[in-house]
Design a protein around this motif. Sequence first.
Motif, short mmCIF file in Angstrom:
data_model
loop_
_atom_site.label_atom_id
_atom_site.label_comp_id
_atom_site.label_asym_id
_atom_site.label_seq_id
_atom_site.Cartn_x
_atom_site.Cartn_y
_atom_site.Cartn_z
N SER A 923 0.85 -1.20 0.00
CA SER A 923 0.00 0.00 0.00
C SER A 923 0.88 1.25 0.00
O SER A 923 1.96 1.29 0.62
CB SER A 923 -0.92 0.01 1.21
OG SER A 923 -1.81 -1.08 1.17
N TYR A 939 5.77 3.54 1.28
CA TYR A 939 4.92 2.37 1.06
C TYR A 939 5.15 1.35 2.16
O TYR A 939 6.16 1.39 2.88
CB TYR A 939 5.17 1.75 -0.31
CG TYR A 939 6.53 1.14 -0.49
CD1 TYR A 939 6.73 -0.23 -0.34
CD2 TYR A 939 7.63 1.93 -0.82
CE1 TYR A 939 7.97 -0.79 -0.51
CE2 TYR A 939 8.89 1.38 -0.99
CZ TYR A 939 9.06 0.02 -0.84
OH TYR A 939 10.30 -0.55 -1.00
N PHE A 973 -4.48 1.42 -1.31
CA PHE A 973 -4.22 0.27 -2.17
C PHE A 973 -5.09 0.43 -3.41
O PHE A 973 -6.25 -0.01 -3.45
CB PHE A 973 -4.55 -1.03 -1.43
CG PHE A 973 -3.98 -2.25 -2.11
CD1 PHE A 973 -2.63 -2.53 -2.02
CD2 PHE A 973 -4.79 -3.11 -2.83
CE1 PHE A 973 -2.09 -3.66 -2.63
CE2 PHE A 973 -4.26 -4.22 -3.45
CZ PHE A 973 -2.91 -4.51 -3.34
N THR A 979 -8.52 2.23 1.33
CA THR A 979 -7.66 3.07 2.17
C THR A 979 -7.72 2.57 3.60
O THR A 979 -8.68 1.91 4.01
CB THR A 979 -8.09 4.55 2.11
OG1 THR A 979 -9.45 4.65 2.58
CG2 THR A 979 -7.96 5.11 0.70
#
Length: 999
Positions: A923, A939, A973, A979
């Motif tokens: 993500s 990330y 994502f 989210t």
Amino acid sequence: MSTPYDRLTHGGRIDRQKPIAFTFDHARHFGFAGDTIASALLANGVRLVGRSFKYHRPRGVYSAGIEEPNALVTVGTGNRREPNVPATMREILDGMVIESQNNWPSRTIDLMSINQLAGPLLGAGFYYKTFMGPAKKSWMTYEPFIRRAAGLGKASAEADPDRYETRNAFTDVLVIGSGPAGLAAAHAAAASGARVMLVEQDRELGGSLLSEPVGSALDQWRAEIDGDLRRRDNVTILARTTAFGLYDHNTVGLLETRDHEPPRPENGRARHVVVTVRAKAIVFATGAIERPLVFNNNDRPGVMLASAARAYVNRYAVKPGARAVVVTNNDTAYLAAADLARAGLDVVVADLRSPLADEVLGYARDHGFKVRPSVTAIDVLGRQGIRGVRLAERDWSSKALDLNYDTLATDLVAVSGGWSPAVHLTSHLGIKPVWREQIAAFVPGSLPPPQFVAGAVAGTFVLNEAVDEGAGAGFRAAEVAGKSRGRWSASLQPEVGDELDLQFKFDSTFEIPGLRHGKAFVDIQNDVTADDIRLAHREGYRSVEHLKRYTTLGMGTDQGKTSNVNALALMAELTGQSIEETGTTTFRPPYAPVTIGALAGRAVGAHFRPVRRSPLDDWHRKNGAEFIEAGPWLRAWYYRWAGKTPAEAYIKEMQLVRSGVGISDVSTLGKIAVEGPDAAAFLDRVYVNNYAKLAVGKARYGVMLNDDGVVIDDGTTTRLGDTRYFMTTTTAQAGEVMSWLEFLLETAWTDLDVHLASLSDQWGAMAVSGPKARAALELAFPDEDLSTERLPYMGALETTLDGVPVKIFRLSFSGELAYEVYAPADYTEALWCRILDKAAPLGIRPYGLEALASLRIEKGHVAGLDLDHRNTLYDLGLGKMASKTKPFIGRELLEREAYVAKDRWSLVGLESREDGKPLRGGSILFARGDEIEGHGRGYITSVTWSTELNKFIALGLYKGGLTHEGDDVVAAFPLKNETHRLRIVSPHFVDREGKRLHA
């Protein structure tokens, strides 16, 4: 079966006793064994074979060999559908399904031919110019249409059912090409006692001799040498095999194809084989490729190379037309004219030269065809076939053309603009070809002593001279290979009739100026015209490399085999340079297209790379393990005792380790023995922290960097003796670390007395972890003192159990009290079972990779997912490990400004702010309030459910790192449109003080 109307009644190398039926664009046709698709189509009167790449102009068969630019077809159906097959190179099979390509709805009616009206918009560089406007982001509008229009044939999306292989071969002398020079070279080398491998891309040996009339003196000579070579035990002949690349140390890549027979993968029969040959000496006898002439509409179906017309008549017994105009600037086209006349065609030769030698004119009279000196073609009439050609006379005083042309009715125009030696292979190692003005062509540059050239590739076009040159090259190659010199017998020279007394005389004209209402093609496959080259010159693209890329000249499947020299000549004229000064583009492998399947061989699917298995693999399978691929390893993912799904099982396995004791297979760790008087000094240079003062019986966690100051691996190294160390690496980097260490010793520090040995396969390993870990090992090793005083944290001991050597290191990856136990691979399962049996009263159970990884996330240990070869020590919070007093690899660049910037992406912990909501690895992280767009601020690298915190946690890289500790962030994502709200925390979620592992 009826005889196709363009097939001669006799002659040729086809087997008329073996008729073959095939379909082309759903129409049924017939040919014979020995036919190619091209010859069979011509024999059935098919002239229009397909459409051109850009303008969708009608195209027909242009050559008879590997240089074919036009006749690309799709062969087969379903999962054996193969596009862009040169019809000149594929033999027909019974029931073969062939389709034309790059047309819709059919090859005779192609709606995309409207592109010809857009010619001014599709000239040189049109693809690049679409990036420029007229409005911002115009490319986004054009791109889908350009992509849909691009390409030629359409490949199958289904799995390839066929088998491919690779193999290695060795020989004294490798001869590439079996024309007159190649046959002589192979015979001479073999007679000298050398092991000879003769490689030929055709199905028969002979090269240009295969275009001689069957039964002629030259054909008989070819057959005699062929038979002699096949009888010799020291000669290996590889037919239907193309040498596609020359590499270092006389290594040659070959592609052996077996498309001449139905595929039989179920019998283990490979369709294509890539052979890597290592030779002591190489003879290049690769021949030459005939060049076209550039004039208007020189691409129409019915225009072909003169050598191709000769091949179809003599080799395939096919009449490529009824009336022929042979357009040439050299003598060799007269051979084609004579053979066409002998086959019953009405032939006129338009020869650009004047005056013509008496022997040339006499040869024409003797063979029944007419010659028109100082005349050439300026235009072709017809679209889907030829109905005439316009000829104009050349004024030799001004070298201009008289445009008061006349028109001859014809259905075949055979062109010959000279010959280009096939210098591709000899240039693959960077040796530039050299321009030879006498033949207006490039020949190979100076080759190293183990490599020789002979025949047409060397610019030797007279037959007997080529044979002598080939024999000499074969003898010299055998000498280089250590074999005695033989002699070339005069009786083995071919008998050349009067008809081949013609010398290679030519006029070096490359483009024929003429009428400007048509297109004069230089690269026929890519629809590159002479005007495109002029446009590129006007727009500043004058380097040949820039010319190639701007116009796409020479970038097709034929790789410019027929077009390059003509293009260079035009650019040279425009720039006022000689062709030699203009130079050539870079020749790179492959010489001809090689299928991806052939390059991969059997390394596909599960065979892509060897599957590595732990010494405990059998035990895992018998005891309820589910497996997962981890790099090249197959590892126990989780065990069914803990649950039916990984999500259920790994949580239970984690709880076992946190509360009791578990055992995990860590045999996949890289293990390297580092030994020698300078081992300590070596490790000090490799690792950022100190190892020289490490006490015997102690382990240390270390990190190594590359020259750029970037982390390449972390792990522990244990000192087992004054000069003996046992290094462990991560599973993923084991091979790379071993290679890196060997590289350093062999190149940077040759003065160090250090020996390395990979022990990854020799030793199995297991981690025993949890509060009851010491008690478990005390039950398994009752005679060993495993107390904290004897074996403290980061301590090590070597012992034996029933005479078997065992290593016990007190290390922890989980954050709990833990040990790593090593045993020889053959005894690993016995030791594993002993520990499980003896410690059974403590409730010990195995735990898998998922739990192992989750435990390390809770502790904040970085691993493969968090190390992407872009991280520094500071990014990972390990900066304090770096020594301030000693040099080590990466030290100088570690402190560069960009590496210590406060806003670098660095390691953080992340806690879920949304109870029970799944969190996904990968993500993208955004600060609260940021627009969810682009690459974000970092990330997530690793995710797990924490049994300690009862929530999802993660490790990640975030811009600014722990300077944002306590901040809320958003993980997006995009693939799932999800989210997740998170908080940045320390990456050490469990036992930050380390009390458990020091217990």
